[in-house]
Motif scaffolding. Structure first.
Motif, mmCIF file in Angstrom:
data_model
loop_
_atom_site.group_PDB
_atom_site.id
_atom_site.type_symbol
_atom_site.label_atom_id
_atom_site.label_comp_id
_atom_site.label_asym_id
_atom_site.label_seq_id
_atom_site.Cartn_x
_atom_site.Cartn_y
_atom_site.Cartn_z
ATOM 1 N N ALA A 14 0.829 -1.204 0.000
ATOM 2 C CA ALA A 14 0.000 0.000 0.000
ATOM 3 C C ALA A 14 0.863 1.254 0.000
ATOM 4 N N ALA A 75 0.439 3.888 6.076
ATOM 5 C CA ALA A 75 0.135 2.631 5.394
ATOM 6 C C ALA A 75 0.653 1.500 6.266
ATOM 7 N N LEU A 316 -4.967 -2.191 -4.980
ATOM 8 C CA LEU A 316 -3.953 -1.262 -4.489
ATOM 9 C C LEU A 316 -4.180 0.154 -4.993
ATOM 10 N N THR A 320 -7.274 1.303 -2.553
ATOM 11 C CA THR A 320 -6.543 1.822 -1.393
ATOM 12 C C THR A 320 -5.870 3.155 -1.695
#
Length: 347
Positions: A14, A75, A316, A320
């Protein structure tokens, strides 16, 4: 104005995706990257694809080192962000890519995560329908943002239009997701080794135990559901990135096919990053890799009296890091699409 940025957890998946997207952002300067066990290493030892950031060295993750920046991205694994966020009062904008600030219910946190409960922050899914509007409005000027869980935001975006329009029954939702193992992070886990997942499909967190369930229920309540109930089954499949979520719910009342499709067209017709495909089409994960795009296919199964929504995202990116940066742009008053693309990578 150029904003100084620190990214913690920069050696993970991330964190690396946040850095990849921020590297092309004209309004930020990445000044600090931090890690735990990997502190002291060059960033490119762990993120060799980030060539423009090869001058950066991973620093220890401490509140003192993160403080003093304009923006901090966290993260970190679930349960670890809170110890830092409490100490970052001097930072104008903090974006948490972990779960620590997503849930509004302390009881749900205790049941699915455990440990200390931290105050909920502004949820970082701009396109999500809430109280007759969009979550985007709540992100304007926000100083603390909780980026979403990738599975949770995918399912929530899939179903919220039907809930808000009253054309589906959210008390009987079933979602089955094919997911890439990068969503589980970069730490070594034997069940995610290539030899374990190649040529196989592996369900996990079966039977109502997945941590993203209360996040989905929270989002659907925000869209208007009184008592959303969901059977949620994720399945690890051998692709590095991606989520393909197939979500179904009963058709409510006598909603017509036209009314059902109109709910999703109205919700997302003007959105850049959430796109409803033409009738009869369904998405592939291959079409969203590297993009901040959620592609959505809608089908109406009259034989089963259910609506079927199939949504593909890069877990990803849009799942995110892309959602985090899109939300950052809105909070700062920047163009929402800055440093984000709708175009995937093929083949």
């Amino acid at each position: 104005m150029t904003y100084s940025v620190a990214v913690s957890g920069a050696s993970g998946y991330a964190g690396g995706e946040i850095l990849r997207l921020l590297a092309n952002h004209p309004d930020v300067e990445i000044t600090t990257v931090t890690a735990h066990a990997n502190a002291g290493d060059p960033l490119v030892r762990h993120q060799p694809h980030l060539r423009s950031l090869r001058h950066l060295e991973l620093q220890p993750t401490t509140p003192e080192l993160l403080s003093g920046h304009d923006i901090v991205f966290l993260a970190l694994p679930h349960g670890q962000s809170g110890q830092y966020t409490d100490a970052l009062e001097d930072v104008s904008l903090v974006v948490d890519a972990g779960a620590d600030h997503r849930l509004t219910s302390e009881a749900a946190w205790s049941q699915f995560y455990g440990g200390d409960f931290h105050e909920p922050w502004t949820y970082g899914v701009p396109e999500l329908l809430v109280s007759g509007g969009k979550q985007r409005a709540n992100l304007v000027g926000a100083t603390r943002i909780a980026a979403p869980g990738c599975n949770a935001s995918t399912v929530s975006l899939s179903l919220a239009p039907g809930v808000a329009a009253g054309v589906i029954d959210p008390s009987d939702v079933v979602s089955v997701l094919a997911v890439g193992p990068s969503g589980a992070g970069k730490s070594l886990k034997p069940h995610l080794l290539g030899s374990e997942i190649l040529g196989s499909a592996n369900p996990y967190a079966v039977g109502g135990t997945h941590r993203h369930i209360p996040e989905i229920q929270q989002a659907l309540r925000g869209a208007g559901a009184a008592d959303p109930r969901i059977s949620f089954t994720p399945v690890i499949v051998p692709m590095a990135r991606g989520i393909l979520a197939t979500s179904t719910a009963p058709i409510a009342g006598d909603a017509t096919d036209a009314e059902i499709r109109a709910a999703w067209e109205t919700a997302y017709g003007d959105e850049t990053f959430v796109q409803l495909l033409p009738a009869g089409e369904v998405p592939r994960t291959a079409d969203v890799i590297g993009a901040n795009t959620a592609l959505m296919g809608l089908a109406i199964d009259r034989a089963a009296n259910r609506v079927v929504v199939v949504t593909a995202v890069d877990n990803l990116a849009k799942g995110t890091a892309g959602a985090a940066i899109q939300s950052m742009n809105i909070a700062l008053g920047l163009a929402e699409t800055t440093a984000l693309t709708v175009n995937g990578v093929a083949p």
